[in-house]
Design an enzyme around this catalytic site. Structure first.
Site, short mmCIF file in Angstrom:
data_model
loop_
_atom_site.label_atom_id
_atom_site.label_comp_id
_atom_site.label_asym_id
_atom_site.label_seq_id
_atom_site.Cartn_x
_atom_site.Cartn_y
_atom_site.Cartn_z
CD GLN A 182 -9.36 -31.50 -4.25
OE1 GLN A 182 -9.72 -30.47 -4.83
NE2 GLN A 182 -8.10 -31.79 -4.05
CB VAL A 184 -7.90 -26.76 -4.52
CG1 VAL A 184 -6.64 -27.09 -3.76
CG2 VAL A 184 -8.14 -27.76 -5.64
CE LYS A 185 -12.88 -29.66 -7.91
NZ LYS A 185 -11.70 -30.45 -7.58
CG ASN A 186 -15.29 -22.26 -6.55
OD1 ASN A 186 -14.31 -22.83 -7.04
ND2 ASN A 186 -15.86 -21.22 -7.11
CG LEU A 187 -18.72 -25.36 0.01
CD1 LEU A 187 -20.22 -25.40 -0.25
CD2 LEU A 187 -18.33 -26.53 0.92
#
Length: 376
Positions: A182, A184-187
């Site tokens: 999603q 704002v996730k790390n990926l």
């Protein structure tokens, strides 16, 4: 300048090149890049199966749905989960007519194995473990409980992209893991996810369920020869949950930098640790296990005056977050209110501090200074 909780970083030119290839080939949907991303994800994680989806929420639903379909679970059967998570974790259980049984959290804010074991009944079918903030918590103990009681293990790995346990990507013991990509996730992409079943038969069924139960997707049919490529069967009442090549194109670029980005997140966490080390009487960082190399999606502290502190930080242009509100406080899960006292207590005391790649040590020092000033 404001300091936001999350602010994703994209390698813009590389992403545009990948997306351009989709546009030039005229293939932006399922297939092409989604298949390439699945193969790269399997190579990165060491998992045998990976299927690209439009969200992690869809993945959690499919994980529950498919395990219920294939293991004879009945409505009213139970899955043990955590109250400290985004609500989609527990909604996925409820979607399928199963009961969420909440177990308390430990010092890592992950499932407490002792309370999990206390909550097991003859109706318990699975444990849903959430790696909050990228932490593995006491995951290995949860694995042993699942083996002992012959329970399925589902991992909500929404925060765990790149997390390692004892030097390895965790989860090969689990029946299914679900990752989030999603915004704002790390990926980060815009929104998408990956579901990784241990067994190939579940992966095959999942691919049909993500495309409305159709047994041959559009990409496979496009590559078929002859006049029968339009002919397919519909075996199940499925969903439109599959990912698309535009999101996969972004994901392919982001994956190349995941470990580098997570290393910088861990550096931010070290700077926070240094900033608070002389103030642990009023600011308690939530630690991760020694054998866990966390993705550090979150940096969480426990404080006495959380809500007042949050407002004070906002007045200084710092915008932290809360992960999460105790789910038993929500009306639909209020039947379990009071069953997880530590989770409830921590829900009112935790604060997630800004953690993103655009931050500098100056930003971390400024945040620490203000937190120290306004903490009681």
């Amino acid at each position: 300048m404001t300091i936001q909780l999350f602010k994703p970083t994209f390698r813009v030119e590389e992403c545009l090149e990948e997306i351009r290839e989709c546009l030039e080939k005229g293939w932006t949907g399922l297939g092409f890049k989604t298949i390439e991303f699945e193969e790269k994800w399997k190579e990165y994680t060491g998992f045998k199966n990976a299927h690209f989806l439009n969200s992690a929420t869809a993945g959690l639903h499919l994980a529950i749905k498919i395990l219920k379909m294939t293991n004879g679970w009945q409505d009213g059967d139970e899955i043990i989960s955590t109250p400290l998570t985004f609500v989609s974790t527990n909604h996925a259980i409820a979607y399928e007519g199963l009961k969420v049984v909440f177990a308390d959290v430990d010092e890592y804010l992950c499932l407490d194995p002792k309370d999990v074991e206390r909550k097991i009944t003859n109706k318990t079918k699975a444990i849903l473990f959430v790696g909050l903030g990228g932490s593995t918590g006491k995951y290995e103990e949860i694995v042993e409980i699942c083996k002992r009681y012959k329970l399925k293990l589902i991992i909500d790995a929404a925060h765990m992209a790149g997390t390692r346990l004892n030097g390895e990507i965790p989860g090969k013991e689990a029946d299914v893991l679900v990752y989030s990509f999603q915004a704002v996730k790390n990926l980060p992409t815009a929104d998408s996810g990956m579901i990784c079943f241990k067994e190939e038969k579940y992966d095959k069924l999942c691919r049909e369920m993500t495309w409305l139960g159709i047994n041959k997707d559009t990409y496979a049919r496009t590559n078929d020869k002859g006049v029968y490529k339009w002919k397919y069967d519909v075996e199940y009442l499925g969903y439109k949950y599959h990912g698309n090549s535009i999101m996969a194109a972004i994901g392919l670029v982001q994956l190349k930098y995941l470990d580098i980005d997570n290393a910088y997140r861990r550096q931010l966490a070290k700077w926070y640790d240094e900033g608070f080390k002389n103030h642990l009487d009023k600011i308690k960082p939530i630690r991760v296990p020694i054998n866990c190399e966390s993705s550090r999606h979150l940096y969480i502290i426990e404080v006495n005056n959380r809500d007042d502190l949050l407002l004070a930080l906002n007045e200084n242009d710092i915008y932290p977050g809360v992960h999460y509100r105790d789910n038993t406080e929500y009306r639909m899960y209020s039947y379990a209110k009071g069953t997880c006292p530590n989770a409830h207590r921590m829900s009112n005391r935790v604060l997630s501090l800004p953690m993103h790649l655009r931050m500098t040590k100056y930003d971390v020092d400024y945040i620490c200074e203000k937190i120290i000033k306004y903490s009681k």
